[in-house]
Write a protein that holds these residues in place. Sequence first.
Motif, short mmCIF file in Angstrom:
data_model
loop_
_atom_site.label_atom_id
_atom_site.label_comp_id
_atom_site.label_asym_id
_atom_site.label_seq_id
_atom_site.Cartn_x
_atom_site.Cartn_y
_atom_site.Cartn_z
N ASN A 457 0.85 -1.08 -0.11
CA ASN A 457 0.12 -0.21 0.07
C ASN A 457 0.85 1.32 -0.10
O ASN A 457 0.22 2.45 -0.43
CB ASN A 457 -0.93 -0.02 1.13
CG ASN A 457 -2.05 -0.97 0.98
OD1 ASN A 457 -2.67 -0.79 -0.16
ND2 ASN A 457 -2.38 -1.76 2.01
N LEU A 458 2.03 1.30 0.72
CA LEU A 458 3.10 2.12 0.42
C LEU A 458 3.28 2.66 -0.91
O LEU A 458 3.40 3.87 -1.08
CB LEU A 458 4.04 1.89 1.60
CG LEU A 458 5.20 3.07 1.59
CD1 LEU A 458 4.43 4.28 2.25
CD2 LEU A 458 6.39 2.59 2.40
N THR A 461 0.68 4.31 -2.55
CA THR A 461 0.36 5.80 -2.14
C THR A 461 1.39 6.63 -2.74
O THR A 461 1.31 7.68 -3.40
CB THR A 461 0.73 5.79 -0.61
OG1 THR A 461 -0.32 4.98 0.00
CG2 THR A 461 0.53 7.14 -0.29
N ASN A 464 0.69 7.09 -6.44
CA ASN A 464 -0.39 8.03 -6.48
C ASN A 464 -0.10 9.44 -6.42
O ASN A 464 -0.25 10.22 -6.99
CB ASN A 464 -1.67 7.70 -5.45
CG ASN A 464 -2.52 6.65 -5.98
OD1 ASN A 464 -2.26 6.08 -7.11
ND2 ASN A 464 -3.12 6.12 -5.01
N LEU A 465 0.68 9.46 -5.28
CA LEU A 465 1.30 10.85 -5.00
C LEU A 465 2.02 11.29 -6.22
O LEU A 465 1.95 12.65 -6.45
CB LEU A 465 2.06 11.04 -3.76
CG LEU A 465 1.19 11.09 -2.51
CD1 LEU A 465 2.10 10.72 -1.16
CD2 LEU A 465 0.32 12.31 -2.13
#
Lengths: 507, 489
Positions: A457-458, A461, A464-465
């Motif tokens: 998930n990291l 993220t 996505n960022l």
Amino acid sequence: MTLLSDIISASAHLHSSNHLPSDEYDRRIRELVEYFRRLQTTKALESFANDESFLDRFDPAIDSIPFLFVLRVQIQKVQEQNADLFPADIRPSGKLWTRAAHFLASFDGVQVRYAGREWRLLVELVGQASQAASTASRLVSNISWPLLGATLVKDAMLRLDPSGAVFTSSHLLLVRLCLQAKAYSCALPVLNKQICHFPISLGRPSSEPSVLCADHGSSVSFMTEASEVSSKISYRDYLQYFLYGGMVYMALKEWRKALHFLGIVISMPTTSSVSLIMVEAYKKWVLVGLLEKGKLCPPPSITTPHVVKVYQSLARPYIILAHTFERGDLKKLNAEIDAAMGVWSADKNLGLVAQVVAVFFSQTVIKLGKTFAALTMADLSKQVSPSPVCAEVTGPAVSSLIMSRALNATLVQTKDHAESSMLRFSSIHSLPRLSHELDLQSQLKQEMKLMETLVINLGETNNNLGLSDEYVDSLHKGQVWSGSSEVNPTGGETGLEMDEDLMGDMS
Amino acid sequence: MDTTLPDASGPSRADMDTAALGDTAAITTPRARVPVKVEDDADMVNVAEPPKFDLDTYIANYTGRTRYDRLYLIGTCSPLLSTDALKAAITEAKTSKDVSRYERAVRALADVAPNDPDASLDAAWVQETSRYVQTQTERLEHELRGYKNNLIKESIRMGHEDLGNHHYETGDMAAASKAYSRMRDYCTTPNHITSMLFKMVNVATERGDWMSVQSNVHRLRNSQSKPEDAAKNLSKISAASALSQMHQGSYLEAANSFLSVPLDLGDTYNEVISPNDVAVYGGLCALASMNRDELQKNVLDSQTFRNFLELEPHIRRAIAFFCNFKFRQCLDILEAYRPDYLLDIHLQRHIPQLYKRIRTKSIEQYMIPFSRVTLDSMAKIFAPTVVGGEARPTDISSPFVQELVGLIQDGVLNARIDLEKGLLVSNQIDLRAEVQRTTLESLREFNEEAHLRILHSAVLQAGLEVKPENGEGPGLGKGGRFPRAPGKD
């Protein structure tokens, strides 16, 4: 009946394309959904609204989309006819309820990704219907309708997104139902998954990197804002979800997890003001911290300082209570609790406060176990509380502690002074070896698995960022700065580059 | 005393017995006295027991202003010696030019022995001396002004020095330190600087300004004087620095500094500290802060410090007993000398703390080789009076057991008390279980923290921060500044 055959052929078309490459499948399924949406707007589906046999022709596991759309139409029809949001057909054990339950338990997760809005509306309907049923029939029957709804919602959510990493409005619905049904463990499969994302609009609208039906590593790529799997989320929704989740764990006495959930609520970023939900959570955080760790836990390190100050001023009685607890005086603790009785009951924290007192005793006794290997009960009660009243109370309390395995000790009757028995603490590490090791091993494995999902998930993220507008904007700006000298065709001496830049910007 | 063992250090026997005799008296009063905050005011300390030293020989070790200070302290703290000490203090004060000291001593004597002929103020002397001091001050200041007009550096320096010396002798420490510090700009040779710094150290010592002692010592160390001078000063420097460290409560550093004081200190620094003091202070600080191996290696086997210890053989014996695991004898010796040390100007404030540490450390060291010890045998060593005085010496309410409880709860002793069998059981640590526990704990903490932070950034990215009520709604906050993808199909 041409419409029916049309529908059948359209969905059959989809069946045959099951083995196709994913972009082709994606195209067809989009067409199908478009087709149904069109039918819906033109009211062409109305003709099936009362045809009960129609749904029998479709298997929700294969033809999820036709089934879902027609079911929606039928439900709407019933609602219109009865001028009631939840007529008997929709309520648990009604005809349409069974259809919906059947669908939610067996739909095809990939197909439904394309009809997220309809799926969500159905889930919400099921949840609300079960709630409505419970308020209507509370006196008549003792069947827990919310539990029925909660189980369905939970299964449907896990079916659509097995990783459970994206927060949706259904999450809140589920915990609320579970709290109402007092069916706390029902929410656990969802609560135990760690939420790491919120539905957002992904990437640039022009370039869709992959199709919805593809096998995604993480659910964040298909649970987007555009798919409408979740309704519009406000900060209040997720704060409530985590607070309720914490309360579920509290009810199950899983203090550590409860503490984590409450920690999430109190450490959320704020722009200027603090939500009352956060204050509420902080009050519970203080109490749960006492229950789990026996001390006043400082809020998580990422909490902004001014928020902490707000908590401290708004949760004054709780902090005083925690300090008294730490100081270790039973009499004062009781006095504090009595003094602020109104506060506890107004905040609905009476139950937790009562548990704090119980834990205080066991904490003190366990602490004594670190100092003494054995001591008489009389000495023990003197150490726990100086008042003589407690002497008779401590005996049974200690034996119940031992029986509940909270305290690793034995009680021995001594011969010489029979009025007081001897409490012998077992040595610190004399647990049964093998089972203990196995237990530890499984715990370690569990934590490791958790960490692995977190790492995935990291990465998500991070990705996505990296694709977000803000980041691209700033990157773009940086490029403009460094690239403008090359863009400017009149660029002359290298030593005057700075001047050239300014000129270029102005012209 | 059934615990005295027939041991190698025979000559200590006689000493031991006297110590034991004084013990019963000595041990009850100090215990009552421990809670008294000594640093509040030194006058509160009241040493009822007779000290072992002889006043005249003791005071003969010192020169300068410290003589009066020490005499005055003994006079006010020890009822037995008060008259003698105060009378000596009065004669001491009368030979100097310090009127306020004289008045203070006379007042103190008047409290103790109102009928003594010395207990009344010698008004003529007071008047005469104050006038002399006054004129002298004016004369020196006048001279200094003259030197300044002539702009001769050396004269100005000497003028300041004379003025400083004068203020020092008359007891105006603030003015003295000001005058000395003014010398700095007029110092031309390293020798001048060292002599100035030493004077400042002396003033600061008398004022009890240990921070300033420390900083001046530091300057002294860094001053560029000739090697032979530096070697000569080294002993004084290290003694002063050790003293300031002890007063600041850092006993281990103080012990190391005292241990490094070179032997040639001799009588050169008698205005502050005598070699005997170095032995006592160093020994006590070392006992309070080092373990047995370090004591053996750094103190007993030290070539230089051994010579200091010769001066105070009982300290050497105490350390030797401690190293040889004979804590009772060690503590007995220290108890016997407690009144002496309480009458010492520098030690008085630190004795309760030092003794407590030594006692704690001996209990801790005593416990190391055992996995379980009976409380009785421990009580015999560490609380003999309790054993004699109470019916059940190892009961939970006895002070010795309470002391142990305190030590365990402070984490000093890693052991548990078994009141049924009267044992102190040391905790065996299961390393494997410990590692497993900490691993699991840190894993959990990491996971929770990571989850929190990922969520945090997700919230920020989605523009869902908690914001004021009226500002809520789509398009505000972070999301508003950057229009998102339009698509709601």
